[in-house]
Write a protein that holds these residues in place. Structure first.
Motif, PDB file in Angstrom:
ATOM      1  N   GLY A 165       0.721  -1.099   0.341  1.00  0.00           N
ATOM      2  CA  GLY A 165       0.063   0.016   0.427  1.00  0.00           C
ATOM      3  C   GLY A 165       0.788   1.810  -0.025  1.00  0.00           C
ATOM      4  N   GLY A 166       0.627   2.420   0.040  1.00  0.00           N
ATOM      5  CA  GLY A 166       1.307   3.214   0.270  1.00  0.00           C
ATOM      6  C   GLY A 166      -0.236   4.809  -0.168  1.00  0.00           C
ATOM      7  N   PRO A 167       0.495   6.007  -0.130  1.00  0.00           N
ATOM      8  CA  PRO A 167       2.659   6.173   0.286  1.00  0.00           C
ATOM      9  C   PRO A 167       2.819   6.336   1.391  1.00  0.00           C
ATOM     10  CG  PRO A 167       1.136   7.849  -0.546  1.00  0.00           C
ATOM     11  CD  PRO A 167       0.041   7.071  -0.887  1.00  0.00           C
ATOM     12  N   HIS A 168       4.508   6.009   1.321  1.00  0.00           N
ATOM     13  CA  HIS A 168       4.828   6.185   2.716  1.00  0.00           C
ATOM     14  C   HIS A 168       5.739   6.966   2.496  1.00  0.00           C
ATOM     15  CE1 HIS A 168       3.459   1.649   3.609  1.00  0.00           C
ATOM     16  NE2 HIS A 168       3.713   1.637   2.131  1.00  0.00           N
ATOM     17  N   THR A 169       5.914   7.402   3.528  1.00  0.00           N
ATOM     18  CA  THR A 169       6.809   8.090   3.966  1.00  0.00           C
ATOM     19  C   THR A 169       8.258   8.064   4.527  1.00  0.00           C
ATOM     20  OG1 THR A 169       5.682  10.022   4.317  1.00  0.00           O
ATOM     21  CG2 THR A 169       7.528  11.023   4.648  1.00  0.00           C
ATOM     22  N   LEU A 170       9.043   8.908   3.761  1.00  0.00           N
ATOM     23  CA  LEU A 170      10.924   8.592   4.315  1.00  0.00           C
ATOM     24  C   LEU A 170      11.173   9.471   4.690  1.00  0.00           C
ATOM     25  CD1 LEU A 170      12.490   5.753   1.382  1.00  0.00           C
ATOM     26  CD2 LEU A 170      12.167   4.926   4.241  1.00  0.00           C
ATOM     27  N   THR A 171      12.406   9.371   5.721  1.00  0.00           N
ATOM     28  CA  THR A 171      13.012  10.647   6.273  1.00  0.00           C
ATOM     29  C   THR A 171      14.084  10.075   7.190  1.00  0.00           C
ATOM     30  OG1 THR A 171      10.326  11.312   8.187  1.00  0.00           O
ATOM     31  CG2 THR A 171      12.697  12.389   8.366  1.00  0.00           C
ATOM     32  N   VAL A 172      15.040  11.437   6.924  1.00  0.00           N
ATOM     33  CA  VAL A 172      16.494  11.005   6.755  1.00  0.00           C
ATOM     34  C   VAL A 172      16.784  12.323   7.361  1.00  0.00           C
ATOM     35  CG1 VAL A 172      17.676  12.301   4.656  1.00  0.00           C
ATOM     36  CG2 VAL A 172      18.901  10.731   6.420  1.00  0.00           C
ATOM     37  N   ALA A 196       5.949   5.166  -2.871  1.00  0.00           N
ATOM     38  CA  ALA A 196       4.807   4.567  -3.179  1.00  0.00           C
ATOM     39  C   ALA A 196       5.112   2.535  -3.592  1.00  0.00           C
ATOM     40  CB  ALA A 196       4.149   4.942  -4.614  1.00  0.00           C
ATOM     41  N   ALA A 197       4.916   2.471  -2.563  1.00  0.00           N
ATOM     42  CA  ALA A 197       5.660   0.603  -2.180  1.00  0.00           C
ATOM     43  C   ALA A 197       4.840   0.063  -4.040  1.00  0.00           C
ATOM     44  CB  ALA A 197       5.203   0.048  -1.218  1.00  0.00           C
ATOM     45  N   ALA A 198       4.069   0.040  -4.293  1.00  0.00           N
ATOM     46  CA  ALA A 198       3.331  -0.810  -5.022  1.00  0.00           C
ATOM     47  C   ALA A 198       4.127  -0.516  -6.778  1.00  0.00           C
ATOM     48  CB  ALA A 198       1.926  -0.427  -5.542  1.00  0.00           C
ATOM     49  N   SER A 199       4.172   1.152  -6.494  1.00  0.00           N
ATOM     50  CA  SER A 199       5.094   0.573  -8.286  1.00  0.00           C
ATOM     51  C   SER A 199       6.183   1.324  -7.570  1.00  0.00           C
ATOM     52  CB  SER A 199       4.461   2.421  -8.472  1.00  0.00           C
ATOM     53  OG  SER A 199       4.463   3.752  -7.803  1.00  0.00           O
ATOM     54  N   GLY A 200       6.970   1.067  -6.934  1.00  0.00           N
ATOM     55  CA  GLY A 200       8.586   1.125  -6.569  1.00  0.00           C
ATOM     56  C   GLY A 200       9.103   2.366  -7.346  1.00  0.00           C
ATOM     57  N   GLN A 201       8.440   3.086  -6.866  1.00  0.00           N
ATOM     58  CA  GLN A 201       8.879   4.984  -7.067  1.00  0.00           C
ATOM     59  C   GLN A 201       8.906   5.363  -6.263  1.00  0.00           C
ATOM     60  OE1 GLN A 201       9.687   5.422 -10.000  1.00  0.00           O
ATOM     61  NE2 GLN A 201       9.300   3.192 -10.644  1.00  0.00           N
ATOM     62  N   SER A 202       9.347   6.741  -6.175  1.00  0.00           N
ATOM     63  CA  SER A 202       9.203   7.940  -5.577  1.00  0.00           C
ATOM     64  C   SER A 202       8.684   8.908  -6.301  1.00  0.00           C
ATOM     65  CB  SER A 202      10.932   7.979  -4.960  1.00  0.00           C
ATOM     66  OG  SER A 202      11.416   8.732  -5.846  1.00  0.00           O
ATOM     67  N   THR A 203       7.875   9.592  -4.669  1.00  0.00           N
ATOM     68  CA  THR A 203       7.045  10.698  -5.964  1.00  0.00           C
ATOM     69  C   THR A 203       7.037  12.208  -5.238  1.00  0.00           C
ATOM     70  OG1 THR A 203       5.179  10.210  -3.496  1.00  0.00           O
ATOM     71  CG2 THR A 203       5.192   8.557  -5.345  1.00  0.00           C
ATOM     72  N   HIS A 204       7.612  12.064  -4.801  1.00  0.00           N
ATOM     73  CA  HIS A 204       8.237  13.619  -3.918  1.00  0.00           C
ATOM     74  C   HIS A 204       9.459  13.370  -2.570  1.00  0.00           C
ATOM     75  CE1 HIS A 204       7.052  17.728  -3.477  1.00  0.00           C
ATOM     76  NE2 HIS A 204       7.388  17.524  -1.716  1.00  0.00           N
ATOM     77  N   THR A 205       9.543  14.751  -2.882  1.00  0.00           N
ATOM     78  CA  THR A 205      10.919  15.183  -1.800  1.00  0.00           C
ATOM     79  C   THR A 205      11.125  16.360  -1.255  1.00  0.00           C
ATOM     80  OG1 THR A 205      13.497  14.918  -1.855  1.00  0.00           O
ATOM     81  CG2 THR A 205      12.920  15.538  -3.874  1.00  0.00           C
ATOM     82  N   HIS A 206      11.514  16.627  -0.391  1.00  0.00           N
ATOM     83  CA  HIS A 206      11.073  17.923   0.152  1.00  0.00           C
ATOM     84  C   HIS A 206      11.961  17.550   1.542  1.00  0.00           C
ATOM     85  CE1 HIS A 206      10.524  21.385   2.515  1.00  0.00           C
ATOM     86  NE2 HIS A 206      10.532  21.071   3.842  1.00  0.00           N
ATOM     87  N   SER A 207      13.396  18.712   1.695  1.00  0.00           N
ATOM     88  CA  SER A 207      14.446  18.942   2.788  1.00  0.00           C
ATOM     89  C   SER A 207      14.052  19.881   3.317  1.00  0.00           C
ATOM     90  CB  SER A 207      15.855  19.637   2.191  1.00  0.00           C
ATOM     91  OG  SER A 207      16.756  19.674   3.098  1.00  0.00           O
ATOM     92  N   SER A 208      14.342  20.451   5.149  1.00  0.00           N
ATOM     93  CA  SER A 208      14.372  20.909   5.565  1.00  0.00           C
ATOM     94  C   SER A 208      15.108  21.293   6.167  1.00  0.00           C
ATOM     95  CB  SER A 208      13.935  20.229   7.106  1.00  0.00           C
ATOM     96  OG  SER A 208      13.931  20.124   7.733  1.00  0.00           O
ATOM     97  N   ALA A 209      16.113  21.699   5.569  1.00  0.00           N
ATOM     98  CA  ALA A 209      18.066  21.545   5.656  1.00  0.00           C
ATOM     99  C   ALA A 209      17.448  23.387   5.502  1.00  0.00           C
ATOM    100  CB  ALA A 209      18.956  21.108   5.779  1.00  0.00           C
ATOM    101  N   THR A 210      16.560  23.587   3.735  1.00  0.00           N
ATOM    102  CA  THR A 210      16.834  24.959   3.163  1.00  0.00           C
ATOM    103  C   THR A 210      15.399  25.542   2.942  1.00  0.00           C
ATOM    104  OG1 THR A 210      17.741  24.316   1.469  1.00  0.00           O
ATOM    105  CG2 THR A 210      17.201  26.015   0.868  1.00  0.00           C
ATOM    106  N   PRO A 211      15.872  26.358   4.349  1.00  0.00           N
ATOM    107  CA  PRO A 211      14.368  27.112   5.129  1.00  0.00           C
ATOM    108  C   PRO A 211      13.583  27.499   3.555  1.00  0.00           C
ATOM    109  CG  PRO A 211      15.906  28.226   6.206  1.00  0.00           C
ATOM    110  CD  PRO A 211      16.185  27.464   5.076  1.00  0.00           C
ATOM    111  N   SER A 212      13.748  28.070   2.583  1.00  0.00           N
ATOM    112  CA  SER A 212      12.824  28.537   1.084  1.00  0.00           C
ATOM    113  C   SER A 212      13.286  27.578   0.585  1.00  0.00           C
ATOM    114  CB  SER A 212      13.731  29.376   0.717  1.00  0.00           C
ATOM    115  OG  SER A 212      15.366  29.965   0.155  1.00  0.00           O
ATOM    116  N   PRO A 213      12.232  27.535  -0.699  1.00  0.00           N
ATOM    117  CA  PRO A 213      12.109  26.346  -1.727  1.00  0.00           C
ATOM    118  C   PRO A 213      13.470  26.502  -2.662  1.00  0.00           C
ATOM    119  CG  PRO A 213      10.292  27.949  -1.539  1.00  0.00           C
ATOM    120  CD  PRO A 213      10.919  28.558  -0.470  1.00  0.00           C
ATOM    121  N   THR A 214      13.610  25.481  -3.025  1.00  0.00           N
ATOM    122  CA  THR A 214      14.819  25.596  -4.184  1.00  0.00           C
ATOM    123  C   THR A 214      15.033  26.495  -4.914  1.00  0.00           C
ATOM    124  OG1 THR A 214      15.573  23.393  -2.836  1.00  0.00           O
ATOM    125  CG2 THR A 214      16.809  24.284  -4.783  1.00  0.00           C
TER     126      THR A 214
END
Length: 310
Positions: A165-172, A196-214
């Protein structure tokens, strides 16, 4: 007792000739000596417990580190934690550790995760020691559940560890060697990615290390003093690898387009960037040291250019 011939003095007895027991005076002297030695040892131990090493207590003191190192004075230790019990260690946004997370389906099983860090390097040999600037390790979480501690930029995530199922959230999330979490503006330095576990694809990435959008790649390149553009196609580099002279202190933008997914790496600066297939990616660095530094791809092992910093 009578004197001995030749005028010698009488022999002094130091113990009972019958049983070998020392006289009372000698026994008292030995007891006083032992008591004094025990008292000195007790005072020494009490002094050490009160002052620690160097006079200040510390909760982390890895063997081989000095007290100054073990005190971990980098940044400000906050009362807030990362949600898992690790206190936050806040540092200014400028020069703070940064992290991004990317996931690629593995050809056999699961995903290959890549951490791209800035102002940070992994120090597995000093975990448990001081909180030193820009050093430490990372934690990987799936839907808030810790999966692993990471000591490098790559990690293979088996499909069996990801529920259906999913999607799932990976956090580093980045941590100092003393296990406090690096933070900026009261928030942990971390990156998240929707998987997304079913498709084996990542759908979105976000980093909190940079306060403003890249900013877009073109905008990033415009902020640099010098831009180097390279294209990789069918295992060939265009233009042909050469040497770019840079003045120390200049900001350099490396704009790379590869026809296959790869990783850009700048030797000597510990800078890496994921290269998605067929898309331009831009890495910006400050040439803050002199020397000759190669820029290459990890997967294909191609040298793209050399930076000569004077």
């Amino acid at each position: 007792m009578t004197g001995q011939p030749g005028g010698d003095r009488p022999e002094r007895r130091t113990s009972c000739e019958a049983c070998g027991t020392p006289p009372a005076g000698a026994r008292r002297t030995r007891r006083v000596g032992r008591a004094a030695a025990l008292l000195a040892l007790a005072l020494l131990l009490a002094g050490g417990a009160a002052t620690g090493c160097g006079g200040r207590a510390t909760t982390h003191h890895k063997p081989g580190t000095t007290h100054e190192q073990a005190s971990g004075k980098v940044g400000t230790l906050l009362t807030a934690d990362d949600g898992t019990g690790h206190r936050l260690r806040e540092v200014p946004a400028e020069g703070a550790p940064e992290v991004r997370l990317a996931a690629r389906p593995d050809s056999e099983d699961g995903w290959n995760l890549q951490l791209t860090v800035a102002n940070f390097h992994f120090t597995p040999d000093s975990t448990g020691g001081a909180a030193l600037p820009g050093a430490g390790h990372a934690h990987l979480e799936l839907d808030g559940r810790k999966l692993a501690r990471l000591y490098g930029p790559w990690f293979h995530l088996p499909a069996a560890q990801v529920p259906e199922g999913g999607p799932h959230t990976l956090t580093v999330r980045l941590y100092a060697d003393d296990h406090t979490a690096w933070a900026v503006a009261g928030k942990p330095v971390e990156a998240t990615l929707q998987l997304a576990a079913a498709s084996g694809q990542s759908t979105h990435t976000h980093s909190s290390a940079t306060p403003s959008p890249t900013p877009p790649a073109a905008s990033q390149a415009s902020e640099a003093d010098r831009t180097v553009t390279v294209t990789v196609r069918d295992g060939k580099v265009s233009p042909a690898p050469g040497r770019v002279e840079v003045t120390r202190g200049e900001r350099v933008a490396l704009r790379v387009t590869s026809d296959r997914a790869d990783t850009l790496h700048v030797h000597g600066f510990d800078k890496e960037l994921a290269l998605p297939a067929g898309q331009e990616a831009t890495l910006i660095l400050t040439a803050d040291r002199t020397g000759l530094f190669e820029v290459e791809t990890h997967g294909s092992g191609l040298v793209l250019t050399q930076l000569l910093v004077r």
